[in-house]
Write a protein that holds these residues in place. Sequence first.
Motif, PDB file in Angstrom:
ATOM      1  N   LEU A  38       0.824  -1.215   0.000  1.00 22.65           N
ATOM      2  CA  LEU A  38       0.000   0.000   0.000  1.00 22.65           C
ATOM      3  C   LEU A  38       0.855   1.261   0.000  1.00 22.65           C
ATOM      4  N   LEU A  39       1.981   1.231   0.713  1.00 21.52           N
ATOM      5  CA  LEU A  39       2.840   2.418   0.800  1.00 21.52           C
ATOM      6  C   LEU A  39       3.796   2.552  -0.384  1.00 21.52           C
ATOM      7  N   ALA A  40       3.889   1.512  -1.223  1.00 23.43           N
ATOM      8  CA  ALA A  40       4.833   1.534  -2.341  1.00 23.43           C
ATOM      9  C   ALA A  40       4.329   2.347  -3.529  1.00 23.43           C
ATOM     10  N   ARG A  41       3.111   2.790  -3.440  1.00 24.65           N
ATOM     11  CA  ARG A  41       2.513   3.535  -4.533  1.00 24.65           C
ATOM     12  C   ARG A  41       1.853   4.771  -3.982  1.00 24.65           C
ATOM     13  N   PRO A  42       2.055   5.919  -4.430  1.00 24.87           N
ATOM     14  CA  PRO A  42       2.928   6.333  -5.533  1.00 24.87           C
ATOM     15  C   PRO A  42       4.358   6.571  -5.048  1.00 24.87           C
ATOM     16  N   LEU A  49       6.883   5.915  -0.123  1.00 27.56           N
ATOM     17  CA  LEU A  49       6.741   5.955   1.325  1.00 27.56           C
ATOM     18  C   LEU A  49       7.174   4.616   1.928  1.00 27.56           C
ATOM     19  N   ALA A  50       6.967   3.520   1.202  1.00 27.52           N
ATOM     20  CA  ALA A  50       7.399   2.203   1.671  1.00 27.52           C
ATOM     21  C   ALA A  50       8.912   2.166   1.866  1.00 27.52           C
ATOM     22  N   ALA A  91       2.863  -3.242  -5.940  1.00 29.94           N
ATOM     23  CA  ALA A  91       2.588  -1.897  -6.453  1.00 29.94           C
ATOM     24  C   ALA A  91       2.751  -1.809  -7.961  1.00 29.94           C
ATOM     25  N   ALA A  92       3.503  -2.724  -8.554  1.00 28.48           N
ATOM     26  CA  ALA A  92       3.712  -2.716 -10.008  1.00 28.48           C
ATOM     27  C   ALA A  92       2.528  -3.318 -10.755  1.00 28.48           C
ATOM     28  N   LEU A  93       1.627  -3.960 -10.031  1.00 32.55           N
ATOM     29  CA  LEU A  93       0.454  -4.567 -10.662  1.00 32.55           C
ATOM     30  C   LEU A  93      -0.534  -3.487 -11.092  1.00 32.55           C
ATOM     31  N   SER A 102      -3.354  -6.036  -1.910  1.00 31.19           N
ATOM     32  CA  SER A 102      -2.839  -5.366  -0.709  1.00 31.19           C
ATOM     33  C   SER A 102      -3.891  -5.317   0.387  1.00 31.19           C
ATOM     34  N   LEU A 103      -5.100  -4.897   0.048  1.00 32.43           N
ATOM     35  CA  LEU A 103      -6.164  -4.835   1.055  1.00 32.43           C
ATOM     36  C   LEU A 103      -6.586  -6.227   1.509  1.00 32.43           C
TER      37      LEU A 103
END
Length: 175
Positions: A38-42, A49-50, A91-93, A102-103
């Motif tokens: 969740l934190l890897a995007r954006p 943020l990840a 996050a690349a998906l 993620s959720l």
Amino acid sequence: MKTVLQQLVNYARYHRDPRNIRTHFIGIPMIVLAVAGLLARPALAGVSLAHLVVALLVLYYLWLSQRAYWALGLCMALFMLLALWGGLRLAALPQVTWLSWSLGLFVLGWLFQFVGHVYEGRKPAFVDDLVGLVIGPLFVVAEWLFLLGVLGELQRQIDAQAGAVRRREHRPLPH
């Protein structure tokens, strides 16, 4: 600031039932991976943020584990870097797939946690101290190491202060 022993003893007091610990072996990695995703995007200039959260957590775990428990700190760094790697893959998906996975992992991971605490008969540690959210992954990695026969002295100290992990009694079946 508490030592690694103090943090793990405090957390362990909420986790003495082996079934609860086993659910944490599944739930916590799922939650950590989900949060990393969740934190890897954006990302801004390739840094998300990840990346920042994982870097801060790795520094905290290394600092906390310094001296006597350096192996624990290194294992935590590896665990967190693997979670970051997995989170970046999530996050690349495509957006719907990334968010669904993620959720889904986040919710399922917490479900495992709460089932474990039903076994334990006690609320999660983070309810009394939010630092428990950061110590949970450390506890799981420490427990993995204990199962591998590593850091036995730390395990003995935790058991002495938090109480040994409860073992189920083997009772004969009634005739």
